[in-house]
Design a protein around this motif. Structure first.
Motif, short mmCIF file in Angstrom:
data_model
loop_
_atom_site.label_atom_id
_atom_site.label_comp_id
_atom_site.label_asym_id
_atom_site.label_seq_id
_atom_site.Cartn_x
_atom_site.Cartn_y
_atom_site.Cartn_z
N ASP A 53 0.86 -1.19 0.00
CA ASP A 53 0.00 0.00 0.00
C ASP A 53 0.90 1.24 0.00
O ASP A 53 1.30 1.74 1.05
CB ASP A 53 -0.90 -0.02 1.24
CG ASP A 53 -1.95 1.09 1.21
OD1 ASP A 53 -1.79 2.05 0.44
OD2 ASP A 53 -2.93 0.99 1.98
N ASP A 72 0.19 4.31 -0.85
CA ASP A 72 -0.47 5.49 -0.30
C ASP A 72 -0.29 5.53 1.22
O ASP A 72 -0.01 6.60 1.80
CB ASP A 72 -1.96 5.48 -0.64
CG ASP A 72 -2.22 5.81 -2.10
OD1 ASP A 72 -1.35 6.45 -2.73
OD2 ASP A 72 -3.29 5.42 -2.62
N ALA A 73 -0.45 4.40 1.87
CA ALA A 73 -0.30 4.36 3.33
C ALA A 73 1.12 4.70 3.74
O ALA A 73 1.34 5.43 4.72
CB ALA A 73 -0.68 2.97 3.85
N ALA A 133 3.32 6.56 2.03
CA ALA A 133 3.55 7.98 1.78
C ALA A 133 2.85 8.86 2.82
O ALA A 133 3.43 9.84 3.30
CB ALA A 133 3.07 8.34 0.37
N ASN A 134 1.61 8.52 3.17
CA ASN A 134 0.87 9.32 4.14
C ASN A 134 1.49 9.23 5.52
O ASN A 134 1.54 10.23 6.26
CB ASN A 134 -0.59 8.85 4.20
CG ASN A 134 -1.37 9.24 2.95
OD1 ASN A 134 -1.05 10.23 2.30
ND2 ASN A 134 -2.38 8.45 2.60
N ASP A 135 1.99 8.05 5.88
CA ASP A 135 2.63 7.89 7.19
C ASP A 135 3.90 8.73 7.26
O ASP A 135 4.16 9.40 8.27
CB ASP A 135 2.96 6.42 7.43
CG ASP A 135 3.62 6.19 8.78
OD1 ASP A 135 2.96 6.41 9.81
OD2 ASP A 135 4.81 5.81 8.80
N THR A 136 4.68 8.72 6.20
CA THR A 136 5.91 9.52 6.17
C THR A 136 5.59 11.01 6.19
O THR A 136 6.23 11.78 6.91
CB THR A 136 6.73 9.18 4.92
OG1 THR A 136 7.04 7.78 4.92
CG2 THR A 136 8.02 9.98 4.88
N ALA A 137 4.60 11.42 5.42
CA ALA A 137 4.23 12.83 5.37
C ALA A 137 3.71 13.31 6.72
O ALA A 137 3.95 14.46 7.12
CB ALA A 137 3.16 13.06 4.29
N GLY A 138 3.01 12.44 7.44
CA GLY A 138 2.48 12.81 8.74
C GLY A 138 3.55 13.06 9.79
O GLY A 138 3.31 13.73 10.79
N LYS A 139 4.76 12.53 9.56
CA LYS A 139 5.86 12.71 10.51
C LYS A 139 6.81 13.81 10.09
O LYS A 139 7.78 14.10 10.80
CB LYS A 139 6.63 11.39 10.65
CG LYS A 139 5.79 10.25 11.20
CD LYS A 139 6.54 8.94 11.17
CE LYS A 139 5.67 7.79 11.66
NZ LYS A 139 6.34 6.48 11.54
N SER A 140 6.57 14.42 8.93
CA SER A 140 7.47 15.45 8.41
C SER A 140 6.92 16.83 8.69
O SER A 140 5.71 17.07 8.62
CB SER A 140 7.66 15.26 6.90
OG SER A 140 8.45 16.30 6.37
#
Length: 255
Positions: A193, A195-196, A198-205
């Motif tokens: 997945d 998308d999951a 990428a979203n997890d990484t973006a949420g920590k940046s």
């Protein structure tokens, strides 16, 4: 009174001079509390170069990866319905068995103690896989292992870039090939997945993204090819292999 004032001026001048001389010494990057001081404080000397705390953490994490990913790979070979997941499991077994031999040899030479059991989080992942079945199992397998490999991938790059220890540097090169191979195989299952991730990484940046603006619909101008100028005949060749393949053919580890 004039003599007292003159003495005070001389003392003040001496204080300023001493302060000016001391400031550069105090302001050096290796003073207490700086990154360089922390690096030196956490490092020990070896015949292969300084061994830092990050180097030692890397050795432990390579060992831990094998302790849970080898049984995870074996489970995939035995239980997965699809050929792609079975093949990914096979690569996990082969790759981490090889890396485990290498990291044990390096740790023995450097005097670093390694764990003999997966950590609590990794044991939880193994239980989660054991409790799953069918498509759910394959999806969990691909994503748990892909996320895990992605995180260690960044640590490998950091260690390979910064370590001053030649044994750790070689192990990082070996681990880089193995982890990239495993990432490639896991993504090839079709269950990852993205998308999951990428979203997890973006949420920590916290940094704002940079780069060209989003495409506007029209094709951008074709950039000029990059290459040498003049008559240059290179002797090296690009890395072999088709796009998406990884060469994991490495020499036997030096024990």
């Amino acid at each position: 009174m004039g003599r007292i004032n003159g003495t005070a001026l001389i003392i003040a001048a001496l204080v300023v001079t001493v302060g000016a001389l001391a400031f550069p010494v105090w302001s050096y990057a290796d003073r207490s509390g700086t990154g360089e001081a922390n690096l030196n404080a956490g490092s020990v000397s070896t015949r292969w170069g300084p061994l830092s705390a990050t180097d030692r953490d890397f050795l432990v994490k390579v060992r831990l990866a094998g302790l849970w990913e080898i049984p995870a790979g074996q489970q995939a070979v035995e239980r997965a319905p699809s050929k792609a997941v079975k093949e990914a499991g096979d690569h996990l077994i082969v790759g981490h068995t090889d890396l485990d031999q290498r990291v044990r040899g390096v740790a023995s030479q450097l005097g670093v103690e390694l764990p003999n059991q997966p950590n609590a989080q990794q044991q939880g992942w193994l239980r989660e896989l054991t409790d799953a079945s069918g498509e759910d199992y394959q999806r969990k397998f691909a994503n748990l292992l892909r996320v895990s490999h992605g995180k260690v991938f960044s640590l490998i790059a950091q260690v390979r870039d910064t370590t001053r220890n030649s044994l750790v540097r070689q192990l990082a090169s070996d681990a880089n090939q193995t982890v990239l191979d495993h990432i490639t195989m896991l993504e090839g299952t079709g269950y990852v997945d993205f998308d999951a991730i990428a979203n997890d990484t973006a949420g920590k940046s916290t940094a704002s993204p940079t780069g060209p603006p989003p495409p506007g619909g029209n094709a951008p101008p074709q950039p000029d090819p990059a290459g040498p100028t003049g008559d240059v005949s290179g002797t090296s060749r690009p890395s072999p292999g088709a796009p998406g393949t990884v060469n994991t053919d490495r020499p036997e580890p030096q024990m």
